[in-house]
Write an enzyme that holds these catalytic residues in place. Structure first.
Site, PDB file in Angstrom:
ATOM      1  N   ARG A 295       0.820  -1.213   0.000  1.00 14.01           N
ATOM      2  CA  ARG A 295       0.000   0.000   0.000  1.00 14.01           C
ATOM      3  C   ARG A 295       0.854   1.263   0.000  1.00 14.01           C
ATOM      4  O   ARG A 295       0.509   2.257  -0.640  1.00 14.01           O
ATOM      5  CB  ARG A 295      -0.968  -0.023   1.197  1.00 14.01           C
ATOM      6  CG  ARG A 295      -2.113  -0.979   0.943  1.00 14.01           C
ATOM      7  CD  ARG A 295      -3.050  -1.160   2.125  1.00 14.01           C
ATOM      8  NE  ARG A 295      -4.169  -2.004   1.691  1.00 14.01           N
ATOM      9  CZ  ARG A 295      -5.204  -2.341   2.449  1.00 14.01           C
ATOM     10  NH1 ARG A 295      -5.274  -1.921   3.697  1.00 14.01           N
ATOM     11  NH2 ARG A 295      -6.172  -3.097   1.956  1.00 14.01           N
ATOM     12  N   TYR A 439      -6.827  -0.555  -6.652  1.00 14.61           N
ATOM     13  CA  TYR A 439      -6.291  -1.847  -6.183  1.00 14.61           C
ATOM     14  C   TYR A 439      -5.591  -1.731  -4.832  1.00 14.61           C
ATOM     15  O   TYR A 439      -5.475  -0.667  -4.275  1.00 14.61           O
ATOM     16  CB  TYR A 439      -5.453  -2.547  -7.240  1.00 14.61           C
ATOM     17  CG  TYR A 439      -4.202  -1.921  -7.807  1.00 14.61           C
ATOM     18  CD1 TYR A 439      -3.539  -0.876  -7.204  1.00 14.61           C
ATOM     19  CD2 TYR A 439      -3.656  -2.450  -8.991  1.00 14.61           C
ATOM     20  CE1 TYR A 439      -2.376  -0.368  -7.751  1.00 14.61           C
ATOM     21  CE2 TYR A 439      -2.500  -1.930  -9.542  1.00 14.61           C
ATOM     22  CZ  TYR A 439      -1.855  -0.899  -8.915  1.00 14.61           C
ATOM     23  OH  TYR A 439      -0.715  -0.401  -9.459  1.00 14.61           O
ATOM     24  N   GLU A 440      -5.193  -2.864  -4.295  1.00 19.60           N
ATOM     25  CA  GLU A 440      -4.637  -2.942  -2.930  1.00 19.60           C
ATOM     26  C   GLU A 440      -5.603  -2.367  -1.904  1.00 19.60           C
ATOM     27  O   GLU A 440      -5.175  -1.759  -0.920  1.00 19.60           O
ATOM     28  CB  GLU A 440      -3.287  -2.216  -2.844  1.00 19.60           C
ATOM     29  CG  GLU A 440      -2.187  -2.816  -3.671  1.00 19.60           C
ATOM     30  CD  GLU A 440      -1.796  -4.219  -3.224  1.00 19.60           C
ATOM     31  OE1 GLU A 440      -1.371  -4.994  -4.083  1.00 19.60           O
ATOM     32  OE2 GLU A 440      -1.947  -4.554  -2.023  1.00 19.60           O
ATOM     33  N   GLY A 441      -6.894  -2.585  -2.128  1.00 26.81           N
ATOM     34  CA  GLY A 441      -7.925  -1.964  -1.289  1.00 26.81           C
ATOM     35  C   GLY A 441      -8.295  -0.624  -1.871  1.00 26.81           C
ATOM     36  O   GLY A 441      -7.445   0.258  -1.962  1.00 26.81           O
TER      37      GLY A 441
END
Lengths: 591, 591
Positions: A295, A439-441
């Site tokens: 992140r 992406y990545e949350g």
């Protein structure tokens, strides 16, 4: 055609003046990291990014990846670029020396990451995912797995992936359907479908190591029943060569808005042989150790794209003549003035610059704390640093990537209609930047992480890692007259953040919906306040050096800091108002 | 795959309840425009957009236009769709009955425009440009030109373009290099290169009429020396057929971020035969009559794309299950809850909705004033309406298109990672929306138009056309308790707008740089205040009808109005602060 030069001057300022170089060098393994050692590394990294990765960025976008019978090909030049990247030892930069790594800290690696993202985000996805797989395996893998696979990842001979998403689940990994059945030999057979797997299949390396979330037969329901497995594309032979093909196939690659040279794969696992990484049912937390680092890296993607867009917007604004400056001709010998003389163009450029340099400073602060968290001798110091990194991770991911989107769009705007034409390259930065918010949350999930997991946890312990230093700084500088023009808006924004925190904590305690209702605006408010803090600290340094400043570097820092305070930071008021409005206006409507 | 339904309920609300239907029907030629006549037109328009234009939107984006030996081909299905559009009489909708038009007012035409932009912006470019050429020719063309060409444009047999931009000039048309040499027969020979010519060449119609800016031999320098010419691709025969090929060639089409099915052409004029439109050297003001209408239409492009993105984001949020609602399961029978239950998803949807419905109402207000400006019997009433339209045009163009960009990006965000995948269609809306901030004058130019040409002109006469009705309304409603929750934030924002206006007027009078420095933030503040005004007026109607509301339409209006006031309008404070900061922080930096 666009151009790119790594912003080494600003990077060195941050490394040598803004963050505490002595603190970095006090960490085990970092003792020698002075400019003598670091400068040549940054120079070489810059050359690689400028001369090898950047030239294949536009062509990679135009060409994209292709798939034929499950074989994925990267665009022209990517194989050669990867070979240079690998042979130059770059995959090992921040890896453990026990497995062949160079052991450099995050503080250095992050600057390299930014350069890669500026030069060629699609390319950067491949080593980025590999490094994520490396990190998960290093931390959670059994010794035999580490010994077998880590040297291959560190050398770049083999590469890695993270396989989380499935058609029915992205955010909600509790819905995962991929199954893992124990085999007699201690391995498992993995069966299921994964989508959106970056670098899931490609032609860069001879083997690909998939880290796959799946459920064991006795898994508890939901997210507490997920395990992590290592599934190599080719099973290694005893002498460490790629052996038999494993049961994992790329069934499709996605057609996307951007990062088109990054292969985004649908993977089908059919009784693929895999090995458990970490403990059964604890895969999600193992995955999260690499997600958190990922992140931060995704945040840096927003920063890197903003930087390259800024550089090109600035060059265009200097070059393009159109109209006359509002206070009389600036270039009377030309048919019109360079558009950089127009105040609204300067506003756009300064908006980009103030966010970029602020975010870079904030990233460096967090990176150094991450180094402290992993290397410091004292456990309490490590813990405190880890708290800080945990708190700032969702902010960096979401604020930076929103910033990257806005900044690249602004850079495009400086070009006028020409920004819309592909050959100028400006619109690619926008398209590439868009993924980082998703992406990545998603960024909404980052905001929920901040208010749901970080804000209230341990009676506000995470929060104090940011609030205390800011408070101490503001108090210490309250009498500093020259710094007052920065400290004043900082403390105003900080007051707003405190007010929003108190309100969210109060309401969110009894009603999680209320916390969710304010989450995104709270994160933005937090990000703005953090930028105000790093800008004030940079201004303090610049004020001290303004006198001995032949290049104008410090004067420009001060001017940019003033712009940030006057024209960006006031947005904190709107975010505070949105937080204070609460969830009522969200609940009321029946769509 | 995305879907689209024209928002007829909201459109009818605006037409029949929000704007003054009696006022519209008091205008010459509008006497019959009640629901009986208008509803079927809107229904048919909706069907055309939903069933003919929308289905070829995605495929048009994927396929794009092609060029071969100067021949440009639109994507599959565009020729057939255009034939249906033309044969249905749609090009003539808002045209003068003297030339075969149906004479409908802008208030109706604008709704159709929005539907077209939602359904297929690329397609809409072709009739849009034709209508611009029609408008310029109608207003400025000699009778013989009008008689020859207008019936062809109105019927859609022939189409048109606007040729302004050249490689060295976009914003600054004073730098135009295209030359026009008078010929013996009263026509001219046009020579020069134009770029970014939308619909400059295509296969939809048998002839294309270019309206071209060029300079006569005796032209004064700069923008005061530009003339407008009509240059047909094929010279008409005496019986009105396309005759000899004229000296205009398409040399290339641009590869763009979006609107890929719209052919953006580089045109080379080589001694092309053209006829002067309007007076010599007065071409820019002739072009601006169509530019101003075009700017309203471009604003509506942002609105239309936001609408279709919203519809699909809403449908996805209802359908996609992921995670559990924060206050306990909303769909306990499903493995997870629809994401529409998550407050941050609702925040995104409401942000889109509040901007879209507010902008649509504002557009309808301006459209009706435009009808008054062109049709009202009383010259003073016409002038007042024209002032208002002139004032609001840059605000609609810039605010709506920025909104379109933000809203389509938000719609994409609701989809999470799936939004980044082309097949869902959400990212196309974002790419298509981006052009609207750039063409027809960049949004920065709109802001300069507002502060430079509209704000101070005629001692603030333009401004009063907005300020007076808002002031009167706020005063009239100051005692209305139920409306207070809307009037209060409206008057606060309006106060901010007044403060910013006074400050900009004061500083900008002595220093145009200062006006330029605050222009963009001033425009945003103006736009927000205008939306607050129309939202308050819509809320007033909704409050009166809330009781008799079986469908929930008015309750939803109220809920959305509350969201706007609580969570969007506070941004006005940040824009005020930026305006008040002045130009100092823009001047200081040496880039």
């Amino acid at each position: 055609m666009p151009s790119y030069k790594a912003p080494l001057r600003d990077m060195r300022f941050l490394l040598n003046e803004f963050t505490d170089p002595a603190r970095l060098r006090s960490l085990p393994g970092c003792e020698e990291l002075g400019p003598d050692l670091v400068d040549p590394i940054l120079d070489e990294a810059a050359t690689l990014c400028e001369e090898v990765l950047f030239p294949i960025n536009r062509s990679g976008d135009e060409e994209g990846c292709t798939i034929e019978n499950g074989v994925v090909r990267t665009p022209q030049g990517f194989r050669e670029a990867w070979a240079q990247f690998r042979d130059g030892g770059w995959p090992s930069l921040a890896c453990d020396p026990d497995y062949g790594g160079q052991g450099l800290p995050k503080s250095i690696a992050l600057l390299f990451e930014e350069m890669i993202c500026s030069a060629n985000l699609s390319f950067g996805m491949y080593p980025g995912l590999s490094h994520g797989a490396y990190a998960a395996l290093l931390k959670h893998g059994a010794q035999v797995l580490r010994d077998t696979y880590l040297p291959k990842l560190v050398s770049g001979e083999w590469m890695g992936t993270m396989c989380l998403t499935e058609p029915q689940c992205g955010t909600d990994l509790g819905l995962i359907g991929t199954r893992a059945i124990p085999a007699d030999d201690g391995s498992h057979r993995i069966t299921g479908s994964k989508i959106f797997i970056s670098a899931g299949e490609h032609d860069l390396s001879e083997n690909i190591l998939h880290l796959v979330l799946a459920k064991l037969p006795d898994a508890p329901p939901g997210t507490r029943g997920i395990s992590l497995f290592l599934v190599p594309k080719f099973l290694p032979t005893p002498d460490g060569k790629p052996g038999a093909r494993n049961g994992v196939l790329c069934t499709a690659i996605e057609h996307k808005m951007g990062i088109k040279a990054s292969a985004t794969c649908a993977l089908s696992f059919e009784e693929a042989k895999g090995w458990l990484v970490g403990r059964p049912h604890k895969g999600l937390s193992a995955m999260f150790t690499m997600m958190n680092e990922a992140r931060l890296s995704v945040g840096v993607q927003g920063l890197g794209l903003a930087e390259v867009s800024y550089q090109n917007a600035l060059a265009y604004a200097r070059d393009r003549v159109q109209g006359r400056a509002l206070n009389g001709a600036a270039a009377p010998d030309q048919p019109a003035d360079p558009i950089i003389h127009h105040p609204d163009v300067r506003r756009m450029l300064l908006s980009m610059r103030a966010e970029i340099e602020g975010c870079r400073a904030l990233a460096m602060w967090v990176a150094q704390e991450q180094d402290v968290a992993t290397r410091h001798a004292d456990p309490a110091t490590r813990d405190a640093a880890e708290d800080f990194v945990a708190l700032m991770t969702p902010i960096i991911k979401a604020y930076f990537t929103d910033m990257g989107w806005d900044a690249t769009a602004t850079g495009m705007q400086v070009f006028g209609g020409h920004g819309y034409i592909r050959e100028h390259g400006m619109e690619q930065y926008v398209r590439d930047a868009r993924i980082a918010q998703l992406y990545e949350g998603t960024n909404g999930i980052q905001a929920l992480d901040l208010v749901g997991r970080k804000m209230g946890a341990h009676a506000g312990r995470y929060l104090r890692r940011f609030f205390h230093p800011v408070l101490a700084y503001v108090e210490a500088k309250s009498e500093d007259e020259r710094l007052g023009e920065f400290v004043l808006p900082l403390s105003k924004a900080f007051g707003r953040l405190q007010q929003a925190t108190a309100e969210l904590a109060r309401r969110g305690l009894s009603d999680p919906y209320e916390a969710g209702a304010g989450a995104t605006d709270y994160l933005k408010l937090f990000g703005l306040t953090a930028l105000a803090f790093v800008w004030t600290r940079m201004a303090e340094i610049a004020l001290a050096k303004e006198g001995e400043d032949p290049t104008g570097f410090y004067r420009a820092k001060l001017a940019t800091a003033r712009f940030f305070m006057a024209r960006i930071l006031p947005r904190s008021g709107a975010h505070l108002a949105a937080v204070m409005a609460g969830g009522a206006t969200l609940r009321e409507i029946e769509f």
